[in-house]
Design a protein around this motif. Structure first.
Motif, PDB file in Angstrom:
ATOM      1  N   THR A  93       0.826  -1.200   0.000  1.00 26.24           N
ATOM      2  CA  THR A  93       0.000   0.000   0.000  1.00 26.24           C
ATOM      3  C   THR A  93       0.861   1.251   0.000  1.00 26.24           C
ATOM      4  O   THR A  93       1.742   1.390   0.841  1.00 26.24           O
ATOM      5  CB  THR A  93      -0.888   0.000   1.263  1.00 26.24           C
ATOM      6  OG1 THR A  93      -1.581  -1.243   1.318  1.00 26.24           O
ATOM      7  CG2 THR A  93      -1.897   1.124   1.210  1.00 26.24           C
ATOM      8  N   TYR A  94       0.589   2.150  -0.937  1.00 25.79           N
ATOM      9  CA  TYR A  94       1.359   3.388  -1.026  1.00 25.79           C
ATOM     10  C   TYR A  94       0.431   4.575  -0.944  1.00 25.79           C
ATOM     11  O   TYR A  94      -0.695   4.550  -1.432  1.00 25.79           O
ATOM     12  CB  TYR A  94       2.106   3.467  -2.365  1.00 25.79           C
ATOM     13  CG  TYR A  94       3.184   2.438  -2.532  1.00 25.79           C
ATOM     14  CD1 TYR A  94       2.885   1.184  -3.034  1.00 25.79           C
ATOM     15  CD2 TYR A  94       4.498   2.720  -2.152  1.00 25.79           C
ATOM     16  CE1 TYR A  94       3.864   0.231  -3.171  1.00 25.79           C
ATOM     17  CE2 TYR A  94       5.483   1.768  -2.296  1.00 25.79           C
ATOM     18  CZ  TYR A  94       5.164   0.529  -2.799  1.00 25.79           C
ATOM     19  OH  TYR A  94       6.138  -0.422  -2.929  1.00 25.79           O
ATOM     20  N   LYS A  95       0.942   5.659  -0.385  1.00 23.09           N
ATOM     21  CA  LYS A  95       0.208   6.927  -0.437  1.00 23.09           C
ATOM     22  C   LYS A  95       0.850   7.686  -1.597  1.00 23.09           C
ATOM     23  O   LYS A  95       2.025   8.022  -1.562  1.00 23.09           O
ATOM     24  CB  LYS A  95       0.397   7.699   0.870  1.00 23.09           C
ATOM     25  CG  LYS A  95      -0.520   8.923   0.931  1.00 23.09           C
ATOM     26  CD  LYS A  95      -0.690   9.411   2.359  1.00 23.09           C
ATOM     27  CE  LYS A  95       0.138  10.658   2.597  1.00 23.09           C
ATOM     28  NZ  LYS A  95      -0.121  11.240   3.926  1.00 23.09           N
ATOM     29  N   VAL A  96       0.056   7.917  -2.651  1.00 21.01           N
ATOM     30  CA  VAL A  96       0.625   8.465  -3.874  1.00 21.01           C
ATOM     31  C   VAL A  96       0.060   9.832  -4.205  1.00 21.01           C
ATOM     32  O   VAL A  96      -1.148  10.065  -4.106  1.00 21.01           O
ATOM     33  CB  VAL A  96       0.321   7.521  -5.069  1.00 21.01           C
ATOM     34  CG1 VAL A  96       0.967   8.028  -6.345  1.00 21.01           C
ATOM     35  CG2 VAL A  96       0.778   6.112  -4.758  1.00 21.01           C
ATOM     36  N   ARG A  97       0.939  10.717  -4.597  1.00 17.97           N
ATOM     37  CA  ARG A  97       0.526  12.041  -5.080  1.00 17.97           C
ATOM     38  C   ARG A  97       0.828  12.054  -6.578  1.00 17.97           C
ATOM     39  O   ARG A  97       1.952  11.793  -6.986  1.00 17.97           O
ATOM     40  CB  ARG A  97       1.374  13.089  -4.391  1.00 17.97           C
ATOM     41  CG  ARG A  97       0.752  14.434  -4.561  1.00 17.97           C
ATOM     42  CD  ARG A  97       1.035  15.375  -3.537  1.00 17.97           C
ATOM     43  NE  ARG A  97      -0.141  16.153  -3.237  1.00 17.97           N
ATOM     44  CZ  ARG A  97      -0.111  17.150  -2.415  1.00 17.97           C
ATOM     45  NH1 ARG A  97       1.008  17.435  -1.815  1.00 17.97           N
ATOM     46  NH2 ARG A  97      -1.204  17.828  -2.193  1.00 17.97           N
ATOM     47  N   PHE A  98      -0.192  12.325  -7.397  1.00 12.88           N
ATOM     48  CA  PHE A  98       0.023  12.239  -8.838  1.00 12.88           C
ATOM     49  C   PHE A  98      -0.857  13.247  -9.572  1.00 12.88           C
ATOM     50  O   PHE A  98      -1.753  13.844  -8.986  1.00 12.88           O
ATOM     51  CB  PHE A  98      -0.278  10.821  -9.330  1.00 12.88           C
ATOM     52  CG  PHE A  98      -1.690  10.364  -9.027  1.00 12.88           C
ATOM     53  CD1 PHE A  98      -2.016   9.830  -7.782  1.00 12.88           C
ATOM     54  CD2 PHE A  98      -2.693  10.454  -9.987  1.00 12.88           C
ATOM     55  CE1 PHE A  98      -3.307   9.419  -7.495  1.00 12.88           C
ATOM     56  CE2 PHE A  98      -3.983  10.034  -9.713  1.00 12.88           C
ATOM     57  CZ  PHE A  98      -4.301   9.514  -8.464  1.00 12.88           C
ATOM     58  N   ARG A  99      -0.544  13.402 -10.849  1.00 10.72           N
ATOM     59  CA  ARG A  99      -1.362  14.318 -11.647  1.00 10.72           C
ATOM     60  C   ARG A  99      -1.927  13.583 -12.848  1.00 10.72           C
ATOM     61  O   ARG A  99      -1.260  12.726 -13.442  1.00 10.72           O
ATOM     62  CB  ARG A  99      -0.517  15.505 -12.116  1.00 10.72           C
ATOM     63  CG  ARG A  99      -0.161  16.445 -10.969  1.00 10.72           C
ATOM     64  CD  ARG A  99       0.551  17.670 -11.442  1.00 10.72           C
ATOM     65  NE  ARG A  99       1.893  17.378 -11.959  1.00 10.72           N
ATOM     66  CZ  ARG A  99       2.726  18.319 -12.365  1.00 10.72           C
ATOM     67  NH1 ARG A  99       2.360  19.586 -12.315  1.00 10.72           N
ATOM     68  NH2 ARG A  99       3.917  17.994 -12.813  1.00 10.72           N
ATOM     69  N   ILE A 100      -3.144  13.927 -13.197  1.00 12.65           N
ATOM     70  CA  ILE A 100      -3.775  13.332 -14.379  1.00 12.65           C
ATOM     71  C   ILE A 100      -4.226  14.451 -15.314  1.00 12.65           C
ATOM     72  O   ILE A 100      -4.411  15.593 -14.889  1.00 12.65           O
ATOM     73  CB  ILE A 100      -5.015  12.471 -14.017  1.00 12.65           C
ATOM     74  CG1 ILE A 100      -6.016  13.293 -13.181  1.00 12.65           C
ATOM     75  CG2 ILE A 100      -4.597  11.209 -13.297  1.00 12.65           C
ATOM     76  CD1 ILE A 100      -7.309  12.550 -12.896  1.00 12.65           C
ATOM     77  N   ARG A 120      -7.295  14.405  -0.937  1.00 17.15           N
ATOM     78  CA  ARG A 120      -7.017  15.816  -1.239  1.00 17.15           C
ATOM     79  C   ARG A 120      -6.819  15.973  -2.735  1.00 17.15           C
ATOM     80  O   ARG A 120      -6.047  15.264  -3.370  1.00 17.15           O
ATOM     81  CB  ARG A 120      -5.745  16.256  -0.519  1.00 17.15           C
ATOM     82  CG  ARG A 120      -5.900  17.579   0.158  1.00 17.15           C
ATOM     83  CD  ARG A 120      -4.715  17.841   1.058  1.00 17.15           C
ATOM     84  NE  ARG A 120      -4.477  16.747   1.970  1.00 17.15           N
ATOM     85  CZ  ARG A 120      -3.270  16.298   2.281  1.00 17.15           C
ATOM     86  NH1 ARG A 120      -2.215  16.825   1.744  1.00 17.15           N
ATOM     87  NH2 ARG A 120      -3.132  15.289   3.130  1.00 17.15           N
ATOM     88  N   VAL A 121      -7.548  16.894  -3.316  1.00 11.41           N
ATOM     89  CA  VAL A 121      -7.505  17.041  -4.764  1.00 11.41           C
ATOM     90  C   VAL A 121      -7.360  18.498  -5.138  1.00 11.41           C
ATOM     91  O   VAL A 121      -8.022  19.358  -4.565  1.00 11.41           O
ATOM     92  CB  VAL A 121      -8.834  16.498  -5.379  1.00 11.41           C
ATOM     93  CG1 VAL A 121      -8.962  16.870  -6.830  1.00 11.41           C
ATOM     94  CG2 VAL A 121      -8.922  14.994  -5.197  1.00 11.41           C
ATOM     95  N   LYS A 122      -6.481  18.741  -6.089  1.00  6.02           N
ATOM     96  CA  LYS A 122      -6.440  20.108  -6.632  1.00  6.02           C
ATOM     97  C   LYS A 122      -7.072  19.973  -8.009  1.00  6.02           C
ATOM     98  O   LYS A 122      -6.401  19.575  -8.960  1.00  6.02           O
ATOM     99  CB  LYS A 122      -4.987  20.577  -6.744  1.00  6.02           C
ATOM    100  CG  LYS A 122      -4.860  22.117  -6.781  1.00  6.02           C
ATOM    101  CD  LYS A 122      -3.515  22.595  -7.298  1.00  6.02           C
ATOM    102  CE  LYS A 122      -2.430  22.528  -6.240  1.00  6.02           C
ATOM    103  NZ  LYS A 122      -1.123  23.007  -6.772  1.00  6.02           N
ATOM    104  N   ALA A 123      -8.368  20.256  -8.054  1.00  7.84           N
ATOM    105  CA  ALA A 123      -9.105  19.950  -9.276  1.00  7.84           C
ATOM    106  C   ALA A 123      -8.495  20.581 -10.519  1.00  7.84           C
ATOM    107  O   ALA A 123      -8.368  19.951 -11.547  1.00  7.84           O
ATOM    108  CB  ALA A 123     -10.563  20.380  -9.140  1.00  7.84           C
ATOM    109  N   ASN A 124      -8.103  21.831 -10.419  1.00  9.33           N
ATOM    110  CA  ASN A 124      -7.522  22.489 -11.568  1.00  9.33           C
ATOM    111  C   ASN A 124      -6.101  22.912 -11.275  1.00  9.33           C
ATOM    112  O   ASN A 124      -5.862  23.939 -10.657  1.00  9.33           O
ATOM    113  CB  ASN A 124      -8.366  23.692 -11.975  1.00  9.33           C
ATOM    114  CG  ASN A 124      -7.933  24.212 -13.341  1.00  9.33           C
ATOM    115  OD1 ASN A 124      -6.857  23.879 -13.842  1.00  9.33           O
ATOM    116  ND2 ASN A 124      -8.764  25.035 -13.949  1.00  9.33           N
ATOM    117  N   ALA A 125      -5.171  22.080 -11.706  1.00  7.67           N
ATOM    118  CA  ALA A 125      -3.760  22.396 -11.478  1.00  7.67           C
ATOM    119  C   ALA A 125      -3.154  23.006 -12.728  1.00  7.67           C
ATOM    120  O   ALA A 125      -1.953  22.979 -12.909  1.00  7.67           O
ATOM    121  CB  ALA A 125      -3.009  21.127 -11.070  1.00  7.67           C
ATOM    122  N   GLY A 126      -3.984  23.544 -13.604  1.00  2.86           N
ATOM    123  CA  GLY A 126      -3.460  24.208 -14.802  1.00  2.86           C
ATOM    124  C   GLY A 126      -4.127  23.709 -16.062  1.00  2.86           C
ATOM    125  O   GLY A 126      -4.228  22.508 -16.277  1.00  2.86           O
TER     126      GLY A 126
END
Lengths: 204, 145
Positions: free
Chosen positions: A66-73, B1-7
């Motif tokens: 289990t990982y706590k992940v910060r990512f962008r989509i 935690r979400v940054k809905a609009n990151a650009g």
């Protein structure tokens, strides 16, 4: 129509993926979870990057790490007022349905089709109705012959239905309502040759 | 935690991203399928038919910078980049309440003409996809510039 969204979530990486580099494994799990799914922020189109991953604990009695992940989509989420190039998909007495290929729930309801117009059975497709705009005694058929530009009026995220009739259309979790009732909107062939700028002075 | 609009991203940036994953390289789409999924290919296919497919990072950045003098909203600049309008009638639906603002329509169109590459043509698109072959007939392709 696209934007980046940053998220943080707990990701469970199954044991069979743990032989891969961590970033690749996490990306695979995220893709399965999110790709082509509609979230509250729009349609997830691709994983942009993994910013950080911490943890990696294996909980007792549990195989995955289990990982706590910060990512962008990257999400597809047009803004109201945006003009988008689309293609004709189908039409019926309610209006038009347009498509982008990767997203097909764009509807232009009858009131947002320029008037005067008429709706008639499609001679090429018996199950369809087609729309025809009448302007200065010329008739302009709306069909698949060219790109159709529309402007976003509204985006809605209907709640998942608890029951659906057998023959109901598949549920659409994200629906865009568009208009083609304005100068420059609608099939692009309607506006070609309209004070088009010459490209003759280009020096490419 | 979400940054809905990151650009916000231009269509070009999304296409560039998919290209960097190999979307353009494999025309059979089998080898690249490890890194590019079917749904991502659909986005790629859509973008390849739009202005994004002929744009470069340089042209898009330069255009955005020069737009600052035209008092346009960021969203409008993005929309112009994505659609690459070449006439008044193509530009005005993108602008919000153009009649109530003093917008230099001609100036914007001139800048588009100057900085943003022309829209892709169907022939050019097919040329880019085909590899050069000695044998076999060439379909009537015009030589590209």
């Amino acid at each position: 129509m696209f934007c980046l969204s940053e998220m943080e979530d707990t990701v469970r990486v199954p044991p069979d993926l743990l032989k891969l580099p961590l970033e690749v494994a996490i990306k695979k799990v995220l893709q399965k979870l999110l790709l082509n799914k509609v979230l509250s922020i729009g349609l997830c189109v691709t994983i942009y990057d993994i910013k950080s991953a911490e943890g990696g604990f294996v909980l007792p009695g549990d195989g995955p790490a289990t990982y706590k992940v910060r990512f962008r989509i990257v999400v597809f989420r047009p803004f109201v007022g945006e003009v988008i190039a689309a293609r004709f998909k189908e039409s019926d007495s309610n209006g038009l349905r347009l498509t982008l290929g990767f997203f097909e729930d764009i509807y232009v309801p009858a009131p947002l089709i320029p008037r005067p117009n008429r709706c008639e059975p499609d001679p090429y497709n018996r199950s369809q109705m087609r729309w025809v705009w009448i302007f200065e005694e010329q008739e302009y058929i709306i069909d698949h012959s060219c790109q159709i530009n529309f402007r976003v009026e509204n985006i809605s995220y209907p709640p998942v239905p608890t029951e659906q009739a057998e023959d109901a259309k598949p549920f659409a979790p994200m629906v865009i309502t568009g208009t083609i009732d304005d100068d420059g909107l609608g099939p692009v062939s309607w506006w070609e040759g309209c004070s088009e700028r010459n490209n003759e002075d280009d020096d490419t | 935690r979400v940054k809905a609009n990151a650009g916000a991203l231009t269509n070009f940036e999304v296409l560039d991203l998919l290209n960097s994953r190999g979307a353009s390289k494999d025309t059979t789409r089998v080898i690249a399928s490890e890194t590019v999924s079917r749904s991502e290919y659909k986005v790629y296919d859509y973008l390849m038919e739009t202005a994004a497919s002929t744009q470069t990072r340089d042209s898009v950045t330069k255009f955005s910078d020069k737009c600052k003098g035209f008092k346009l909203a960021k969203a409008e600049i993005l929309n112009i980049i994505n659609l690459r309008p070449s006439s008044d009638v193509e530009l005005t639906p993108i602008l919000e309440k153009p009649d109530e603002r003093e917008i230099d329509i001609e100036g914007i169109l001139a800048l588009v003409q100057e900085l943003l590459p022309p829209l892709p043509t169907v022939e050019a698109h097919k040329e880019n996809e085909q590899e050069e072959t000695e044998d076999g007939e060439q379909p009537n392709m015009e030589t590209s510039v």
